[in-house]
Design an enzyme around this catalytic site. Sequence first.
Site: not given
Ligand code: FCB
Length: 544
Positions: A61, A118, A163, A209, A349, A351, A430, A478
């Site tokens: 990324q 990280r 990753h 992930e 992670n 979100y 994250e 993140w």
């Molecule tokens: C996660 C990923 C990371 C990034 C975020 C937004 O699932 O691990 O690389 O893309 O989402």
Amino acid sequence: MKVTTMLSSYSFLLFILLISANPYARALQEGGNGIEEELEDVKRSDFPTGFLFGVATSSYQIEGAILEDGKSLSNWDVFVHKNGNVNNGDTGDIATDHYHRYLEDIETIHSLGVDAYRFSISWSRILPNGKLGGVNAAGIMFYNSIIDNLLLRGIQPFVTIHHWDIPQVLSDEYGGWLNPLIQDDFVHFAETCFKNFGDRVRYWVTINEPNSVADLAYERGKHPPGHCSPPFGNCSAGNSDTEPLIAMHNMLLAHAKASKLYREQFQPKQGGVIGIVVQAIMYEPFADDEHDKEAVKRALANNVAWAFDPLVFGDYPPEMCRYHRNELPKFTPEERLLIRDSIDFLGLNHYATLYAKDCIHSSCARSDSACAPGGDRAIGGFVCTTAERGGVLIGEPTGLPTFSVVPRGMEEIVDSVKNRYHNKPMFITENGYSSPPQQEQVDDFQLDVKRIAFHKAYLAFLARAMRNGADVRGYFVWTLMDNFEWSLGYDVKLGLYSVDRATLNRIPRSSAKWYRNFLGNISSNSMQPRTAVAFWSKVGRAEE
Ligand code: FCB
């Protein structure tokens, strides 16, 4: 008073006013119990001494330098150049040019006052052939320099070995994660990292992930190798009902073999810890009834426990075993022993929170567009997952499809993982906010009030989970700077810093200033007794 001073005091005042506004008031009120006040107040000192605050990135990324200094092509390098795979035809060929600007980036990371950074290692940069032999000295030098420069500034490297970017040669030769051969190649990659970097790295993540890789690469075909079958999509190859299970099986065994090697040959001298990171979505029942409550359990099993159960208990979650037939691969008795207890910590992670709706007792018709496809199948756990109920979203939308702002989800997922895994140490590896694209064009681009409110709210719920006993050891935002957001390209922005795509200059957003101020509050009068417990004592490894 000089005009410039007046202006800067004015913008500072505006900044303070804006960041104290609370766009997530409703979500927070739903969390209840005084959390609204904590939101305004969340402080670094609400977290124990030794708790690691950081920022996170990943190699593909940010690095760019696609074929420089001996690096070979990765699966992502190839995938992004095929028409239609990524929004606007964006690629990571240059990304944020971190490969050339890493020293500047480390200075930036340092300026935030974080404890840890990280990042991940590009497999094809250090092992261009993907396997035995052929270590690329320039690649090793690059990561050595990152690690040394972080340590010089007192920042702990928190290293993700893999990753998502595998050498393309492994995909061409034997099908990547679908072939058990990749397990030993991964172990060799991990060993190369332990040997070259392990004297200075205390925190290792084997794979980022694996559940997302299974889902996005082998179920929905959105990531390389772009495999899927209907109703998940129309890809030229793949089987969405079986391949995600096979890929996950190989990732788990690859992890376990690497972890065994680390524990036997490196951990005793190097004294680090090793874990894995999963995409940890929280689920809430769509309707307040028993069937949807069961659906929540299946959804969690199908997401978080799919990876964690084998690595903690030695087998797939009973919920999954119940609804899968022969398509769920079996671990041999020796493999069970190998994978069981193969992690020192659980990486989450987090979100999103979604509703879970039962598809066993009621029909989850495919035409119900609010449901992710495949909820009526075993691979989907017979659960319809959706961000929407009766036309109302579970939280404010973000730039990532189906990911809404639901701060209480942080406490709920941490509690759920705490309970299932007997409070094994966790890291939030994250957590971050992506502004919806249209919002980015208006005033929230640099003055990203919503991102600040997001982190404050999620941290407040995390702090509450920890006050209730959850053993969480760190939190990573993140992400450091806007970067290549996989198949969404550069449109979706999650950075504390924006990156001008023309000049690649990094420009701090208000959230970067907020994080710096938040991290600056290190003095504390609210330390808790458990802060005295060193990280290592619970996991039973060498003392720091
Ligand atoms: C996660 C990923 C990371 C990034 C975020 C937004 O699932 O691990 O690389 O893309 O989402």
